[in-house]
Design an enzyme around this catalytic site. Structure first.
Site, PDB file in Angstrom:
ATOM      1  N   ARG A   1     -10.012 -11.775   1.044  1.00 35.54           N
ATOM      2  CA  ARG A   1     -10.810 -12.835   0.405  1.00 35.54           C
ATOM      3  C   ARG A   1     -10.103 -14.181   0.453  1.00 35.54           C
ATOM      4  NH1 ARG A   1     -11.069  -9.366  -5.010  1.00 35.54           N
ATOM      5  NH2 ARG A   1     -10.892  -7.774  -3.414  1.00 35.54           N
TER       6      ARG A   1
ATOM      7  N   LYS B   1       0.852  -1.193   0.000  1.00 39.10           N
ATOM      8  CA  LYS B   1       0.000   0.000   0.000  1.00 39.10           C
ATOM      9  C   LYS B   1       0.890   1.246   0.000  1.00 39.10           C
ATOM     10  CE  LYS B   1      -3.977  -1.862   2.610  1.00 39.10           C
ATOM     11  NZ  LYS B   1      -4.989  -1.785   1.545  1.00 39.10           N
TER      12      LYS B   1
HETATM   13  N1  BES Z   1      -8.299  -3.999   3.823  1.00 37.23           N
HETATM   14  C1  BES Z   1      -8.378  -3.523   2.500  1.00 37.23           C
HETATM   15  C2  BES Z   1      -9.684  -2.780   2.199  1.00 37.23           C
HETATM   16  C3  BES Z   1      -9.901  -1.491   2.954  1.00 37.23           C
HETATM   17  C4  BES Z   1      -9.563  -0.280   2.401  1.00 37.23           C
HETATM   18  C5  BES Z   1     -10.489  -1.499   4.207  1.00 37.23           C
HETATM   19  C6  BES Z   1      -9.783   0.901   3.089  1.00 37.23           C
HETATM   20  C7  BES Z   1     -10.705  -0.330   4.886  1.00 37.23           C
HETATM   21  C8  BES Z   1     -10.361   0.864   4.348  1.00 37.23           C
HETATM   22  C9  BES Z   1      -8.290  -4.690   1.529  1.00 37.23           C
HETATM   23  O1  BES Z   1      -7.515  -5.759   1.935  1.00 37.23           O
HETATM   24  C10 BES Z   1      -7.702  -4.170   0.257  1.00 37.23           C
HETATM   25  O2  BES Z   1      -6.593  -3.715   0.298  1.00 37.23           O
HETATM   26  N2  BES Z   1      -8.468  -4.222  -0.806  1.00 37.23           N
HETATM   27  C11 BES Z   1      -8.039  -3.767  -2.085  1.00 37.23           C
HETATM   28  C12 BES Z   1      -8.442  -4.817  -3.092  1.00 37.23           C
HETATM   29  C13 BES Z   1      -7.818  -4.652  -4.422  1.00 37.23           C
HETATM   30  C14 BES Z   1      -6.344  -4.882  -4.358  1.00 37.23           C
HETATM   31  C15 BES Z   1      -8.469  -5.636  -5.357  1.00 37.23           C
HETATM   32  C16 BES Z   1      -8.739  -2.443  -2.381  1.00 37.23           C
HETATM   33  O3  BES Z   1      -9.870  -2.246  -1.953  1.00 37.23           O
HETATM   34  O4  BES Z   1      -8.119  -1.604  -3.027  1.00 37.23           O
HETATM   35 ZN    ZN Z   2      -5.452  -5.564   1.499  1.00 40.68          ZN
END
Ligand code: BES
Ligand code: ZN
Ligand code: ZN
Length: 470
Positions: free
Chosen positions: A319, A245
């Site tokens: 997931r 991230k």
């Molecule tokens: N934990 C995150 C989602 C999230 C984002 C929760 C902001 C709370 C606040 C999740 O694991 C994630 O990073 N999802 C990605 C998925 C993508 C890589 C397909 C996302 O939402 O960008």
């Molecule tokens: Zn994530």
């Protein structure tokens, strides 16, 4: 906070909730008018030993917000004994609404503050004008206090930093809750995951120095009217893994354990609400980190049910954890009536529905209607996102059965749910719902009667669902 029911008892200050100035005494009306108090939401006026609080309507959520405003004002005052009248004019408040406004509305996470504010106020709810019996009111008070303390416990858990709350900590917390509530608690480590083909969940935690934990709590009533299974995403930290991230995107990712944490709150209240269902909670507690032994984009993982997954983004880790937990749940628990999963799964959910609303997805319209009812009862907001015949092709893989992350972000809260759908057995399709709580679980700003940070999202919603009469 100490809350009790009284009839005529001494107090230092009285909270008076007003929708208009109509019923005020002449003198008070004059003073209120002069100070521009019009009884609108968020307006507050102190006159001697009366605290006037404005309210938009006598709807449950408005009542909670009014009491939240009142208590946050009084927290800073010297008044110790605070009287609350159970009714305002002809309207009788629900104990639940008063208590939630006061207790949830005054929560602060102070564990890491050098100086703690510590203001122990006494609340006296005057029930003289109530139409209900004392026994019933007392029962409602105890239930409400119990639910609020579960919600605040979840807030504490989610707010706790990742160095102090990691998968093992979650397992210990689960064991403690089990002990206090007479629940069964089973905890499995990585050896179990490997031996039982739970490679997707295992891979996510591979680079963490904290061992992943699969936690299974069970509540059994004396006579059960059905079996309910909850599965929760418990990422005690999500840095994104090798698909790292951004610096900004990583801040507050301690909140990624909100799904599993909510289940701890729910399990902590089942005994006290005298839940009539057998309830199972399966928590996938994992930390998603980077390192030489991290799982990688391009890896192919085989989940517990044999489905192979092409990893295209290690940040779509939730997931992967949920897929194996869902398989575990359906292998271990037979004759399921409902199977719900809870996760801070996608950022897209926040874009789509905003920060206050959970997304709910599934194949059963009937079940979604029941959730809508629980939403109205609890005040927790939900929005429904639809599946369709075209979206499933987005998660097809050229090298494995499915991909964990699509090349386009379009509809990605829905495609995430469709990914999970691959791990729901045929007989359970209509019994399954997926809750994406990424919006309301955590916010770096207070809203309504929710504090800065963790909110305990899903606890009240699901307890309302379990308590529904029909
Ligand atoms: N934990 C995150 C989602 C999230 C984002 C929760 C902001 C709370 C606040 C999740 O694991 C994630 O990073 N999802 C990605 C998925 C993508 C890589 C397909 C996302 O939402 O960008
Ligand atoms: Zn994530
Ligand atoms: Zn995540």
């Amino acid at each position: 906070m100490d809350i009790k029911l009284v009839k005529d008892e001494k107090y230092d200050i009285e909270i008076i909730v007003l929708k208009s100035l109509k019923r005020c005494e002449k003198d008070e009306k004059k003073i209120l008018k002069n100070s521009n108090f019009e009884a609108k939401e968020a307006q507050i006026q102190l006159i001697k030993n009366k605290l006037f609080v404005g309210i938009n309507s006598f709807d449950g959520e408005d009542i909670k917000i009014a009491f939240c405003n009142a208590i946050n004002f009084l927290k800073k005052s010297k008044f110790e004994q605070i009287k609350v009248n159970i009714s305002s004019g002809k309207t009788e408040f629900e104990i639940e609404h008063i208590v939630q406004g006061l207790v949830l509305g005054s929560y602060e996470f102070e564990k890491y503050k050098e100086e703690k504010k510590k203001s122990e106020k006494k609340i006296l709810i005057d029930i003289t004008n109530s139409s209900k019996s004392i026994e019933q009111l007392q029962d409602e008070l105890e239930k409400s206090l119990n639910i609020c303390s579960s919600v605040n416990m979840v807030r504490d858990i989610v707010n706790t930093p990742p160095e102090d709350f990691y998968p093992k900590t979650m397992a210990i917390k689960a064991e403690q809750i089990a002990k206090e509530n007479g629940l069964e608690c089973k905890v499995f480590g990585e050896e179990y995951l490997k031996q039982n083909g739970m490679n997707a969940m295992y891979a996510v935690g591979q680079a963490s120095r904290h061992e992943s934990q699969l936690i299974h709590l069970t509540y059994k009533p004396i006579v059960s009217k059905g079996k309910v299974v909850f599965v929760g995403k418990g990422l005690t930290y999500d840095c994104g893994g090798l698909s790292l991230k951004t610096g900004e995107g990583m801040v507050s990712m301690k909140c990624d354990k909100s799904g599993a944490s909510a289940l701890l709150g729910i399990m902590n209240s089942l005994k006290d609400i005298k839940c009539e269902y057998e309830v199972h909670a399966i928590l996938g507690a994992v930390e998603n980190m980077i390192g030489g032994n991290a799982y990688k984009p391009d890896d192919v993982l085989k989940a517990r049910n044999g489905t192979t997954i092409e990893v295209r983004n290690t940040d779509a880790e939730g997931r992967l954890v949920l897929s194996d937990c869902l398989c575990y749940a359906q292998d271990e628990i037979k004759d399921i009536d409902y199977i719900f999963d809870f996760a801070t799964l996608t950022g897209a959910c926040i874009i789509g529905l905003g920060e206050y609303t959970s997304a709910v997805l599934g194949h059963s319209e009937k079940l979604k209607k029941r959730i809508l009812k629980a939403s109205k009862k609890s005040g927790e907001l939900v929005g429904f996102l639809p599946f369709n015949r075209y979206l499933p092709s987005m998660i097809k893989s050229q090298v494995a059965d499915i991909v964990n992350s699509t090349s386009s972000k379009a509809g990605s809260t829905i495609t995430a749910a469709l990914f999970l759908d691959n791990f729901i057995k045929k007989e359970n399709k209509k019994k399954w719902l997926h809750f994406d709580i990424a919006g309301p679980a955590y916010r770096e700003k207070s809203w309504g009667y929710n504090p800065y940070g963790a909110t305990g999202a899903a606890v009240r919603l699901i307890l309302a669902f379990l308590q529904r009469k029909k």
